[in-house]
Design an enzyme around this catalytic site. Sequence first.
Site, PDB file in Angstrom:
ATOM      1  N   HIS A   1      -6.762  -2.354 -11.009  1.00  0.00           N
ATOM      2  CA  HIS A   1      -7.138  -1.948  -9.654  1.00  0.00           C
ATOM      3  C   HIS A   1      -8.601  -1.528  -9.678  1.00  0.00           C
ATOM      4  O   HIS A   1      -9.027  -0.795 -10.562  1.00  0.00           O
ATOM      5  CB  HIS A   1      -6.250  -0.767  -9.255  1.00  0.00           C
ATOM      6  CG  HIS A   1      -6.516  -0.192  -7.907  1.00  0.00           C
ATOM      7  ND1 HIS A   1      -7.156   1.024  -7.733  1.00  0.00           N
ATOM      8  CD2 HIS A   1      -6.212  -0.636  -6.666  1.00  0.00           C
ATOM      9  CE1 HIS A   1      -7.220   1.302  -6.443  1.00  0.00           C
ATOM     10  NE2 HIS A   1      -6.665   0.314  -5.765  1.00  0.00           N
TER      11      HIS A   1
ATOM     12  N   HIS B   1       0.812  -1.223   0.000  1.00  0.00           N
ATOM     13  CA  HIS B   1       0.000   0.000   0.000  1.00  0.00           C
ATOM     14  C   HIS B   1       0.844   1.272   0.000  1.00  0.00           C
ATOM     15  O   HIS B   1       0.387   2.338   0.417  1.00  0.00           O
ATOM     16  CB  HIS B   1      -0.938  -0.003   1.215  1.00  0.00           C
ATOM     17  CG  HIS B   1      -2.276   0.606   0.937  1.00  0.00           C
ATOM     18  ND1 HIS B   1      -2.677   1.808   1.465  1.00  0.00           N
ATOM     19  CD2 HIS B   1      -3.317   0.179   0.186  1.00  0.00           C
ATOM     20  CE1 HIS B   1      -3.900   2.101   1.061  1.00  0.00           C
ATOM     21  NE2 HIS B   1      -4.309   1.127   0.278  1.00  0.00           N
TER      22      HIS B   1
END
EC number: 4.2.1.6
Length: 382
Positions: free
Chosen positions: A285, A185
């Site tokens: 994504h 992340h």
Amino acid sequence: MKITRLTTYHAAPRWLFLKVETDEGITGWGEPVIEGRARSVEAAVHELAGYVVGKDPARINDLWQTLYRAGFYRGGAILMSAIAGIDQALWDIKGKALGVPVYELLGGLVRDRMKTYRWVGGDRPGAIIQQITDYRALGFDTFKFNGTEEMKLIDSARAVDAAVVKVAEIRGAFGNTIDFGIDFHGRVGAPMAKALLRELEPFKPLFVEEPVLAEQAEYYPRLAASTSIPLAAGERMFSRFEFKNVLCAGGIGMVQPDLSHAGGITECVKIAAMAEAYDVGFAPHCPLGPIALAACLHVDFVSHNAVLQEQSIGIHYNEGADLLDYVVNKDDFHCVDGSIAALPKPGLGVEIDEEMLKRANENPPDWRNPVWRHSDGSIAEW
């Protein structure tokens, strides 16, 4: 046919929908949004509307190039997300006008169903193990979870061990009956990313996502040289020009553009093709809503190197509404053994409940990502 109006709707949990109308009554839907910056993207959409109102929606390539190149300053998260939503809606209009799904306009199917994976939340291994167990009962066998909480640029052995223990327990609970990706992340700096990759390698993750921030992309080839784990990145890259540099440098095994951030279908088809030329997988994504997911699926269905599709149906952070709540044809998005079949309806294949959207827009969400701080009070990456 001419474009007559662009209308935006805010909707829980953190989405922005765009309706593009035409003088022939055909409408298209897009999802132009940056999580936590929906109003900024909305302003950009309406600023760009002057370039498309009155124009032929069938000229998608020309309109895309106009939206991108007509401004002396271009690119970036906000503008590329605005372009993405408009682009999605234009493809939706064209497919509906011709009576075919968008993937037919892009050359037709290369597969009949697309494998998806489930994001599982929580920082305690037990919570993640329970979620995986529940989703396995629904037919899923591939998952993704966060690898670590906030991490300092140089952090302790305890921080590394905490990440490793979590992964070890998950792998120990299921053996090789599941696959999982680990999302750093962008929370991890290059020095600690190298250490973590080394320690995680014995547990054979399917990939590690955003091992470092996109701003530190020069580390991708160096990190890749230190591990056998495939590295994935791209959710915070917004055009083929950024992906060009990453692909040329090497190191990435899977690109993850976001169809609502990286210029939409028109741009992401090109990114997928560029990645294929470098023998790199394509895995869009998509923690967003139904239009974004549909756009992803249409590109997946025409891209030979598409390997996985993220989706957030039923995910824990969809507070206030779930992905299919605004969709009339929910059954078309049904997952069987973790895969979604080619969407059958014309255009993007999503029938939106506009009345529900209007009600949602009356109480618009104001979602922002959490702000984390290290123990010394300095800002941390979320």
